[in-house]
Motif scaffolding. Structure first.
Motif, PDB file in Angstrom:
ATOM      1  N   THR A 173      71.199  65.820   6.274  1.00 37.77           N
ATOM      2  CA  THR A 173      70.764  66.415   7.525  1.00 37.77           C
ATOM      3  C   THR A 173      69.916  67.662   7.314  1.00 37.77           C
ATOM      4  OG1 THR A 173      72.829  65.613   8.521  1.00 37.77           O
ATOM      5  CG2 THR A 173      71.559  67.178   9.802  1.00 37.77           C
ATOM      6  N   PHE A 216      72.949  59.327  15.287  1.00 34.94           N
ATOM      7  CA  PHE A 216      74.129  59.695  14.501  1.00 34.94           C
ATOM      8  C   PHE A 216      75.395  59.209  15.192  1.00 34.94           C
ATOM      9  CE2 PHE A 216      72.164  63.620  12.192  1.00 34.94           C
ATOM     10  CZ  PHE A 216      71.298  62.762  11.531  1.00 34.94           C
ATOM     11  N   ALA A 237      79.262  63.016  14.187  1.00 29.82           N
ATOM     12  CA  ALA A 237      77.865  63.319  14.505  1.00 29.82           C
ATOM     13  C   ALA A 237      77.699  64.794  14.848  1.00 29.82           C
ATOM     14  CB  ALA A 237      77.389  62.438  15.656  1.00 29.82           C
ATOM     15  N   ARG A 261      78.103  67.155  11.595  1.00 32.29           N
ATOM     16  CA  ARG A 261      76.985  67.139  10.646  1.00 32.29           C
ATOM     17  C   ARG A 261      75.743  67.778  11.245  1.00 32.29           C
ATOM     18  NH1 ARG A 261      74.659  61.100   9.582  1.00 32.29           N
ATOM     19  NH2 ARG A 261      73.167  62.376   8.405  1.00 32.29           N
ATOM     20  N   ASN A 277      68.486  62.555  16.029  1.00 31.14           N
ATOM     21  CA  ASN A 277      69.738  63.129  15.541  1.00 31.14           C
ATOM     22  C   ASN A 277      70.934  62.748  16.409  1.00 31.14           C
ATOM     23  OD1 ASN A 277      68.800  65.062  13.234  1.00 31.14           O
ATOM     24  ND2 ASN A 277      67.403  65.522  14.909  1.00 31.14           N
ATOM     25  N   SER A 337      77.864  56.381  13.668  1.00 33.58           N
ATOM     26  CA  SER A 337      79.257  56.740  13.411  1.00 33.58           C
ATOM     27  C   SER A 337      80.195  55.772  14.105  1.00 33.58           C
ATOM     28  CB  SER A 337      79.533  58.179  13.867  1.00 33.58           C
ATOM     29  OG  SER A 337      78.798  59.107  13.106  1.00 33.58           O
TER      30      SER A 337
END
Length: 301
Positions: free
Chosen positions: A233, A88, A39, A42, A84, A92
């Motif tokens: 992203t 994320f 996370a 990215r 985000n 993950s």
């Protein structure tokens, strides 16, 4: 609603493919990175890319001293967390125990979470009979999706908890969408870059604290991280802004129907994932609810 045109239809399909493939690439990245590091990596790549892009275009970050500057930055921080950093991380971690196709199907739940949230927080988006029916249909798909074992003691088996984590990520995206809609008017690229920078500030220290500096990953995992940072992203954000400006957010909402389909296809065809038998039933129910409410449901942003 005006005719979106062939160009926007092509962008919509491309967005669905990019976001749908991201779950497969997360699975690949997890072979070389720990979940929070995936996370953080990215988000960092996406933040750097968007910042370089807005500077190249002569666009600045939101002005803190402007009349609505503090409110915009508060919205950007909330977007960074709920759109985000937190989802994320949940996705993950969840994908270490569930198939990428399952995680992708969970994204179809996002607009269903938006419906009740928008009813209470967005004055123009009150729940109607049609939306209520669509919510109930989609929610039944959610129950089928996670299974009754999600509410039982899991012991050492984290699969049920991972399912809940994936659905939690969908809820985070819905909250982020509401915050985005309530944010004061500002340049969308500037807001996107600010949100991504806020997310990076939040997640990178946590990743370093919990997992340390990642060891040198294999080439395939590194390539997956680069894809995640540059396409779903960063590049997807550019396409999203263009489609919203040209065809409107209602048209963009149809991307939510594509993401689970692409994620299931990529996971099954390229990763040889064995998907649970209830997946197709839940997908049909969720997409049925979405299609019923398509006219007014806003997209993930």
């Amino acid at each position: 609603m005006p005719n979106p045109g062939a160009r926007n239809w092509a962008k919509l399909v491309l967005l669905g493919m990019i976001w749908g493939a991201s779950f497969m690439f997360v699975s690949v990245a997890l072979n070389g990175f720990a979940p929070i590091s995936v996370a953080a990596a990215r988000i960092s790549i996406g933040a750097l890319t968007l910042y370089i892009m807005i500077r190249a275009l002569g666009v600045s970050l939101p002005d803190w001293s402007a009349p609505q500057g503090r409110a915009i930055w508060a919205a950007a921080a909330a977007m960074g967390l709920f759109s985000n950093a937190l989802p994320f991380t949940l996705l993950s971690w969840g994908q270490t125990y569930v198939a990428s196709g399952f995680a992708g199907v969970c994204m179809a739940v996002v607009p269903l979470f938006v419906l009740p949230l928008a009813h209470f927080f967005v004055p123009s988006e009150h729940m109607t009979l049609r939306r209520g029916i669509s919510f109930l249909i989609g929610f039944s798909g959610v129950i089928v999706l996670i299974g009754l074992d999600a509410f039982q003691s899991i012991g050492s088996d984290y699969e049920a908890l991972a399912r809940v984590a994936c659905l939690g990520a969908a809820l985070c995206y819905a909250i982020g969408a509401i915050v985005t809609r309530l944010c004061p008017a500002t340049n969308m690229l500037s807001l996107s870059a600010a949100a991504m920078l806020c997310a990076a500030v939040m997640i990178v220290p946590v990743a370093l604290w919990q997992e340390g500096v990642p060891a040198r990953p294999d080439t395939l995992s590194l390539a997956a991280i680069l894809y995640l940072g540059l396409l779903p992203t960063a590049l997807a954000q550019i396409l999203l802004v263009q489609v919203i400006r040209d065809a409107g957010p209602s048209f963009l909402s149809m991307v939510n129907y594509q993401v689970p389909v692409w994620s299931v296809l990529f996971g099954a065809l390229l990763l040889n994932e064995v998907l649970p038998p209830q997946l197709l039933i839940s997908l049909a129910l969720i997409l049925g609810g979405l299609l019923l409410s398509r006219k007014r449901v806003r997209a993930l942003v």
